[in-house]
Design a protein around this motif. Sequence first.
Motif, PDB file in Angstrom:
ATOM      1  N   ALA A 337       0.828  -1.208   0.000  1.00 45.06           N
ATOM      2  CA  ALA A 337       0.000   0.000   0.000  1.00 45.06           C
ATOM      3  C   ALA A 337       0.858   1.252   0.000  1.00 45.06           C
ATOM      4  O   ALA A 337       0.437   2.313  -0.497  1.00 45.06           O
ATOM      5  CB  ALA A 337      -0.934  -0.003   1.211  1.00 45.06           C
ATOM      6  N   GLY A 338       2.083   1.161   0.520  1.00 48.74           N
ATOM      7  CA  GLY A 338       2.985   2.306   0.541  1.00 48.74           C
ATOM      8  C   GLY A 338       3.386   2.785  -0.833  1.00 48.74           C
ATOM      9  O   GLY A 338       3.829   3.934  -0.999  1.00 48.74           O
ATOM     10  N   MET A 339       3.214   1.947  -1.849  1.00 49.62           N
ATOM     11  CA  MET A 339       3.571   2.355  -3.202  1.00 49.62           C
ATOM     12  C   MET A 339       2.732   3.516  -3.702  1.00 49.62           C
ATOM     13  O   MET A 339       3.125   4.211  -4.643  1.00 49.62           O
ATOM     14  CB  MET A 339       3.463   1.172  -4.162  1.00 49.62           C
ATOM     15  CG  MET A 339       4.573   0.145  -3.993  1.00 49.62           C
ATOM     16  SD  MET A 339       4.423  -1.218  -5.177  1.00 49.62           S
ATOM     17  CE  MET A 339       4.544  -0.339  -6.739  1.00 49.62           C
ATOM     18  N   ALA A 340       1.590   3.750  -3.050  1.00 51.18           N
ATOM     19  CA  ALA A 340       0.762   4.906  -3.427  1.00 51.18           C
ATOM     20  C   ALA A 340       1.502   6.210  -3.157  1.00 51.18           C
ATOM     21  O   ALA A 340       1.163   7.254  -3.737  1.00 51.18           O
ATOM     22  CB  ALA A 340      -0.557   4.879  -2.667  1.00 51.18           C
ATOM     23  N   ASN A 341       2.496   6.177  -2.292  1.00 52.19           N
ATOM     24  CA  ASN A 341       3.261   7.381  -1.957  1.00 52.19           C
ATOM     25  C   ASN A 341       4.390   7.661  -2.936  1.00 52.19           C
ATOM     26  O   ASN A 341       5.007   8.737  -2.876  1.00 52.19           O
ATOM     27  CB  ASN A 341       3.857   7.247  -0.550  1.00 52.19           C
ATOM     28  CG  ASN A 341       2.801   7.038   0.512  1.00 52.19           C
ATOM     29  OD1 ASN A 341       1.726   7.627   0.445  1.00 52.19           O
ATOM     30  ND2 ASN A 341       3.089   6.188   1.491  1.00 52.19           N
ATOM     31  N   LEU A 342       4.704   6.710  -3.803  1.00 52.43           N
ATOM     32  CA  LEU A 342       5.817   6.887  -4.732  1.00 52.43           C
ATOM     33  C   LEU A 342       5.447   7.900  -5.814  1.00 52.43           C
ATOM     34  O   LEU A 342       4.310   7.942  -6.285  1.00 52.43           O
ATOM     35  CB  LEU A 342       6.207   5.555  -5.364  1.00 52.43           C
ATOM     36  CG  LEU A 342       6.696   4.478  -4.386  1.00 52.43           C
ATOM     37  CD1 LEU A 342       7.046   3.201  -5.129  1.00 52.43           C
ATOM     38  CD2 LEU A 342       7.898   4.969  -3.583  1.00 52.43           C
ATOM     39  N   VAL A 343       6.421   8.695  -6.199  1.00 46.89           N
ATOM     40  CA  VAL A 343       6.208   9.793  -7.149  1.00 46.89           C
ATOM     41  C   VAL A 343       6.811   9.431  -8.500  1.00 46.89           C
ATOM     42  O   VAL A 343       7.938   8.922  -8.580  1.00 46.89           O
ATOM     43  CB  VAL A 343       6.855  11.095  -6.623  1.00 46.89           C
ATOM     44  CG1 VAL A 343       6.755  12.215  -7.657  1.00 46.89           C
ATOM     45  CG2 VAL A 343       6.204  11.515  -5.312  1.00 46.89           C
ATOM     46  N   VAL A 344       6.063   9.683  -9.557  1.00 50.47           N
ATOM     47  CA  VAL A 344       6.606   9.541 -10.909  1.00 50.47           C
ATOM     48  C   VAL A 344       6.526  10.893 -11.610  1.00 50.47           C
ATOM     49  O   VAL A 344       5.671  11.720 -11.309  1.00 50.47           O
ATOM     50  CB  VAL A 344       5.854   8.464 -11.733  1.00 50.47           C
ATOM     51  CG1 VAL A 344       6.024   7.087 -11.118  1.00 50.47           C
ATOM     52  CG2 VAL A 344       4.374   8.808 -11.868  1.00 50.47           C
ATOM     53  N   ASP A 345       7.455  11.129 -12.511  1.00 52.26           N
ATOM     54  CA  ASP A 345       7.470  12.364 -13.292  1.00 52.26           C
ATOM     55  C   ASP A 345       7.971  12.026 -14.693  1.00 52.26           C
ATOM     56  O   ASP A 345       8.209  10.855 -15.010  1.00 52.26           O
ATOM     57  CB  ASP A 345       8.346  13.422 -12.609  1.00 52.26           C
ATOM     58  CG  ASP A 345       7.874  14.848 -12.915  1.00 52.26           C
ATOM     59  OD1 ASP A 345       7.226  15.043 -13.971  1.00 52.26           O
ATOM     60  OD2 ASP A 345       8.166  15.755 -12.128  1.00 52.26           O
ATOM     61  N   TRP A 346       8.166  13.052 -15.506  1.00 51.89           N
ATOM     62  CA  TRP A 346       8.465  12.830 -16.907  1.00 51.89           C
ATOM     63  C   TRP A 346       9.929  13.141 -17.215  1.00 51.89           C
ATOM     64  O   TRP A 346      10.474  14.146 -16.759  1.00 51.89           O
ATOM     65  CB  TRP A 346       7.587  13.707 -17.786  1.00 51.89           C
ATOM     66  CG  TRP A 346       6.126  13.450 -17.677  1.00 51.89           C
ATOM     67  CD1 TRP A 346       5.479  12.746 -16.699  1.00 51.89           C
ATOM     68  CD2 TRP A 346       5.112  13.898 -18.583  1.00 51.89           C
ATOM     69  NE1 TRP A 346       4.134  12.727 -16.941  1.00 51.89           N
ATOM     70  CE2 TRP A 346       3.876  13.432 -18.083  1.00 51.89           C
ATOM     71  CE3 TRP A 346       5.131  14.650 -19.750  1.00 51.89           C
ATOM     72  CZ2 TRP A 346       2.668  13.693 -18.729  1.00 51.89           C
ATOM     73  CZ3 TRP A 346       3.937  14.921 -20.386  1.00 51.89           C
ATOM     74  CH2 TRP A 346       2.717  14.439 -19.886  1.00 51.89           C
ATOM     75  N   MET A 347      10.545  12.266 -17.992  1.00 50.46           N
ATOM     76  CA  MET A 347      11.869  12.499 -18.578  1.00 50.46           C
ATOM     77  C   MET A 347      11.851  11.758 -19.910  1.00 50.46           C
ATOM     78  O   MET A 347      11.979  10.541 -19.949  1.00 50.46           O
ATOM     79  CB  MET A 347      12.980  11.986 -17.672  1.00 50.46           C
ATOM     80  CG  MET A 347      14.389  12.343 -18.156  1.00 50.46           C
ATOM     81  SD  MET A 347      15.640  11.754 -16.968  1.00 50.46           S
ATOM     82  CE  MET A 347      17.112  12.521 -17.656  1.00 50.46           C
TER      83      MET A 347
END
Length: 569
Positions: A337-347
């Motif tokens: 459930a902690g994976m909901a806190n992971l951030v993704v962005d664009w490169m």
Amino acid sequence: MVAGMVTAGASSLRPVRATADPGRRVVVLGGGVAGLTAAHELAERGFDVTLYERRALGGKARSIPVPGSGRDGRPDLPGEHGFRFFPGFYKHIPDTMRRIPFPGNANGVWDNLVAAPEARFSRRGTDDTVLPMGRAGKLWTSPDDFRQTVGSVVATSMRMPMDDAGYFANRLLVYCTSCDDRRFGEWEKVAWRDFVGARGRSTEFRILLSRTLTTLLVAAKDDQASTRTIGNMGEQFLGNPLEIADDGPLDRVLDGPTSEAWIDPWVRHLRGLGVRFQTGEVRGLTVRDKRIATARIADGSGAESEVDADYFVLAVPTEVARTLWTPEILALRPELAGMANLVVDWMTGIQFYLRRPAMIARGHTAYVDSPWSLTSIAQNQFWARTTLPGYGDGTVQDCLSVDVSDWNTPGPLFGKPAKECTHDEIAREVWAQLRAHLKGRAELRDEDLHSWFLDSGIAWDAARHRNTNADPLLINTAGSWASRPSVHGALENLFLAGDYVRTGVDLATMEGACEAARTAVNALLEVSGSNAERCKLFSLYRAVELEPMRQLDISRYASGQPNIFDVPV
């Protein structure tokens, strides 16, 4: 190093085939670097492997043909998600490459790596800096020597005042002499900008050593990026110019388009090992008796079917994996459930095809004050086997491959961030930012521009007037380690192999994906009772000369004291 990690021994032998339960069936979900690595390691050990990939084998690492660009029997021009970069401290990927046969190469695909001899740092309104990327520097023998050596290199190469350079060298020394407990317990929770004290330093310092290091390396803002992640990478780059315990030179690229030089030979080799490839996207996982019973797969037409296996390796990206965690899965592995806190962005990359060679640098160029944090490399100078005139209509002489790392800052041409620009506006904005930096030096001329290609994962949503991205990048934000799972847990036959799991390299890269997959396969071998040789896992570089200070830091951290070098300078 991650606790419990098995490090590589001196043996260079290929793994022996498994003799325990050799008929076990494994389904690998995802065909990027992680999925292909898992399939490779399992197939060499005698497992029956079927891999499902929703779109194209190789994932973000593949080449993307420019549709309709080929003429007179030539193949389409090669596009990319972004240019490839193989630092010398990568060890898992090169080890895999050596085991992928390639005609005429004694060391397989690994022989397709070539060194980029220099890097250029370009800024508007001032002279550029060109740095040699070959073996250089000297080994420090003491903390004072470390500060002097690193500070001098930074001051000279970055044209930075010595007080700033010396201060930065001391901050690196603080990190490199920190014990593991401090790295995880303190620096993991601190943003890089705060660790280096960027707010109180010069503009040059903030741009080059705070913003550039984070945005260009991991597409993150320096006020968000984990000090432990950036510090680990800094530690590797410190050792790499000396080529201490490394696989090769600091900066390496492939000698041809990625799919031709690496991915296609890899897939052919895996087919030869018996791996089966299917088009399909995982839509769900069914749990029964603390095991994954089936995976729900949608084919190219959208039709769904249930696939069963003895073991499942989930090698899909962060944003896909966390959509699969049902209440039943989270009941068994609540940490997911902690994976909901992971951030993704664009490169993401864009390629400019040119009618004449781009004489910018014999390697990568960083446009350090460009609003969109651009980096580029002119590809054709490295493509010895198949040069660009052999593609497209025959008139293209070079490909300037550009990575766009900041999609959220407005550009000067249209006043909009890249996320809100049409594809044509993105191309014109990037081209304008490149030309503004290179004007009067290594100029780009409009008349030399043949065409351009933007990564096909970027799609324009006309109704919302903004782009979507099918391939975002995990960002190692401060404190995110706690939200990242291990490769294996209470679900006995499910193994996670994305670059979001806890790995030693701890960065969303091809190397991180390869390491994660090897770690997942080792866990599968344990569960299956296989006696096959375990996958090699390599440790990151740490200067042995600083080990006494790291040992001292164990007791200092335990007693609440700062690192011995963490004092004002």
